[in-house]
Each structure stands twice: as structure tokens, then as C-alpha cells.
Design a protein around this motif. Structure first.
Motif, PDB file in Angstrom:
ATOM      1  N   GLN B  22      43.254  32.511  28.344  1.00 34.04           N
ATOM      2  CA  GLN B  22      43.876  34.039  29.167  1.00 34.04           C
ATOM      3  C   GLN B  22      42.922  33.304  30.378  1.00 34.04           C
ATOM      4  O   GLN B  22      41.887  33.623  30.733  1.00 34.04           O
ATOM      5  N   CYS B  23      43.941  33.935  31.523  1.00 37.08           N
ATOM      6  CA  CYS B  23      43.809  33.855  32.767  1.00 37.08           C
ATOM      7  C   CYS B  23      44.512  34.877  34.181  1.00 37.08           C
ATOM      8  O   CYS B  23      45.370  34.527  33.053  1.00 37.08           O
ATOM      9  N   ALA B  24      43.772  35.861  34.293  1.00 38.51           N
ATOM     10  CA  ALA B  24      44.121  36.964  35.135  1.00 38.51           C
ATOM     11  C   ALA B  24      43.531  37.250  36.068  1.00 38.51           C
ATOM     12  O   ALA B  24      42.388  36.625  36.108  1.00 38.51           O
ATOM     13  N   GLN B  25      44.803  37.181  37.349  1.00 37.60           N
ATOM     14  CA  GLN B  25      43.577  37.317  38.844  1.00 37.60           C
ATOM     15  C   GLN B  25      44.056  38.773  39.237  1.00 37.60           C
ATOM     16  O   GLN B  25      45.815  38.895  38.882  1.00 37.60           O
ATOM     17  N   ASP B  26      43.304  39.744  40.660  1.00 39.83           N
ATOM     18  CA  ASP B  26      43.912  40.820  41.261  1.00 39.83           C
ATOM     19  C   ASP B  26      44.464  40.636  42.380  1.00 39.83           C
ATOM     20  O   ASP B  26      44.278  41.970  43.000  1.00 39.83           O
ATOM     21  N   MET B  27      44.845  39.194  42.215  1.00 40.63           N
ATOM     22  CA  MET B  27      44.225  39.685  44.152  1.00 40.63           C
ATOM     23  C   MET B  27      45.883  39.326  44.902  1.00 40.63           C
ATOM     24  O   MET B  27      45.568  39.204  45.890  1.00 40.63           O
ATOM     25  N   ASN B  28      46.581  39.474  43.858  1.00 41.89           N
ATOM     26  CA  ASN B  28      47.904  39.058  43.894  1.00 41.89           C
ATOM     27  C   ASN B  28      47.992  38.160  45.161  1.00 41.89           C
ATOM     28  O   ASN B  28      49.139  37.613  45.185  1.00 41.89           O
ATOM     29  N   HIS B  29      47.675  37.239  44.397  1.00 38.76           N
ATOM     30  CA  HIS B  29      48.043  35.154  44.622  1.00 38.76           C
ATOM     31  C   HIS B  29      48.587  34.090  44.162  1.00 38.76           C
ATOM     32  O   HIS B  29      49.368  34.925  42.957  1.00 38.76           O
ATOM     33  N   GLU B  30      49.708  33.946  45.198  1.00 38.14           N
ATOM     34  CA  GLU B  30      50.346  32.935  44.510  1.00 38.14           C
ATOM     35  C   GLU B  30      50.257  31.945  43.219  1.00 38.14           C
ATOM     36  O   GLU B  30      51.290  31.515  42.800  1.00 38.14           O
ATOM     37  N   TYR B  31      49.357  31.020  43.996  1.00 39.73           N
ATOM     38  CA  TYR B  31      48.895  30.089  43.018  1.00 39.73           C
ATOM     39  C   TYR B  31      47.518  30.463  42.730  1.00 39.73           C
ATOM     40  O   TYR B  31      46.578  30.828  42.763  1.00 39.73           O
ATOM     41  N   MET B  32      47.835  29.497  41.369  1.00 40.65           N
ATOM     42  CA  MET B  32      46.854  29.906  39.946  1.00 40.65           C
ATOM     43  C   MET B  32      46.576  28.029  39.305  1.00 40.65           C
ATOM     44  O   MET B  32      47.361  27.765  40.055  1.00 40.65           O
ATOM     45  N   SER B  33      45.758  27.822  38.569  1.00 35.30           N
ATOM     46  CA  SER B  33      45.875  26.363  38.897  1.00 35.30           C
ATOM     47  C   SER B  33      44.208  26.280  37.315  1.00 35.30           C
ATOM     48  O   SER B  33      43.525  27.521  36.891  1.00 35.30           O
ATOM     49  N   TRP B  34      44.697  25.147  36.618  1.00 34.49           N
ATOM     50  CA  TRP B  34      43.443  25.087  35.612  1.00 34.49           C
ATOM     51  C   TRP B  34      43.314  24.274  35.688  1.00 34.49           C
ATOM     52  O   TRP B  34      43.609  22.849  35.863  1.00 34.49           O
TER      53      TRP B  34
END
Lengths: 112, 114
Positions: B22-34
Motif C-alpha cells: 500500500q502507498c498513500a500520500q496526503d499532499m494532493n500529488h497527481e503523480y505517483m510511482s513505484w
């Protein structure tokens, strides 16, 4: 194959000395970024330098970029024990803005 | 401000088992990656997403699935784990993508496949 390669693979210096590491890459870039990773932790961004820039500074860090030689260098001045970490360069190539490709890194040990 | 949060931090699987990182971000970023990090090889991009509902393959996508149903979450699924997938996995996010700015990384998930 990796886009960026760092040199040297490992570096050991005395506290107070400067540390220099180099990064070479293969294809034209949009930008080049340097990251630090302390043992067992995630990566932390240090500096981003764009293809039209030649030098940037941030505190004790100085990054240069030579697009004609496809290379960059990271200089850490007056090193401290807390600078002990692995340092990675990463590039965004012009053909794909959304892929950040990392080199294998340089491990820096600062001796007290 | 939590930033990028990854769970679990450690996991041991047997060959053939499935699991989701699982990965979650709370910065309202559009881009995510693994990414996966293996000794001597730096980080290699597995999959990335430029927004909810949009994903694309990275350098080493085989054996991994992703989806992006919300802006905040970007899970990585291993459908049938193999020993070659033993690695440390990092999730990272960025406002609009690495061409515009820095990536923020989670603390990593260490996976061992027996």
C-alpha cells in the motif's frame, strides 16, 4: 540499462573535507536530480538542475551540469558525519517526462 | 503532515503467494510511482501514474499490477510472488511529475520471497 552512472562507487573522507561525486548519463535530458539515502531510509531530494542550467547551489551542496559531456557532479563542502549516506543521481530524459531513472549510487562515509 | 506512507514495512511471502503493497500520500500529488531497489542496481521504475485512472509501465513492470482509483492511493500488487521479487520497494509522489520537480519518497517496504 541504466541512464545514469555514478563515480566513484564508494568514497571515504575525513570530517571537514570536501566530497565530490560524478554522474554520467547517456541521452539528452530534461533535468537531472540528486538524492540522498541514509541507511534503511527512503530517498530525500537534494537538488534539481535543468538542462539549460550549468550550476546550482544549496547550502553546502554544489551541483554542476555539462550537457556536452553528458555529466554532472555533486560537491559536498566541509563534510560532517551526518553526510554519511548513499547519493544518487537521477535523470528525466526528453523522450519521456514522467520517468525518473536512477544510477547505482555513490556510498559516502565521513570519518570523525 | 505524513507525506508518503507505505505499508507494510516488512513482509515475508512464499513463492506463488499474492500480496498488495500500500502507498498513500496526503499532499494532493497527481503523480505517483513505484520503484524497486536491489543491491548495486540503484532504483528501477516499476509503474507510474499521472493521475487517478491513469497508469503506465516503467522499466521493470512484469509481475506487478497497479491501479489508481483515487488521487491519494497507489497500491502495488504482486499476483504470484517469485524469489526474484525479493527487494525493497519504494513509493514516490510528485506534484505533476519528475519533469517539473522533486519526488517525495516513502520509507520503503522490504519484501522477502522464499
Amino acid at each position: 540499462s541504466q541512464q545514469g552512472e555514478e563515480d566513484p562507487q564508494a568514497l571515504s573522507i575525513q570530517e571537514g573535507e570536501n566530497a565530490t561525486m560524478n554522474c554520467s548519463y547517456k541521452t539528452s535530458i530534461n533535468n537531472l536530480q540528486w538524492y540522498r539515502q541514509n541507511s534503511g531510509r527512503g530517498l530525500v531530494h537534494l537538488i534539481l538542475i535543468r538542462s539549460n542550467e550549468r550550476e546550482k547551489h544549496s547550502g553546502r551542496l554544489r551541483v554542476t551540469l555539462d550537457t556536452s559531456k553528458k555529466s554532472s557532479s555533486l560537491l559536498i563542502t566541509a563534510s560532517r558525519a551526518a553526510d554519511t549516506a548513499s547519493y544518487f543521481c537521477a535523470t528525466v530524459v526528453r523522450s519521456n517526462d514522467y520517468k525518473l531513472s536512477f544510477g547505482a549510487g555513490t556510498t559516502v562515509t565521513v570519518r570523525a | 503532515n505524513a507525506g508518503v506512507t507505505q505499508t507494510p514495512k516488512f513482509q515475508v511471502l512464499k513463492t506463488g503467494q499474492s500480496m498488495t503493497l500500500q502507498c498513500a500520500q496526503d499532499m494532493n500529488h497527481e503523480y505517483m510511482s513505484w520503484y524497486r531497489q536491489d543491491p548495486g542496481m540503484g532504483l528501477r521504475l516499476i509503474h507510474y501514474s499521472v493521475g487517478a485512472g491513469i497508469t503506465d509501465q516503467g522499466e521493470v513492470p512484469n509481475g506487478y499490477n497497479v491501479s489508481r482509483s483515487t488521487t491519494e492511493d497507489f497500491p502495488l500488487r504482486l499476483l504470484s510472488a517469485a524469489p526474484s521479487q525479493t527487494s525493497v520497494y519504494f513509493c514516490a509522489s510528485s506534484d505533476r511529475g519528475p519533469h517539473t520537480g522533486e519526488l517525495f519518497f516513502g520509507e520503503g517496504s522490504r519484501l522477502t520471497v522464499l
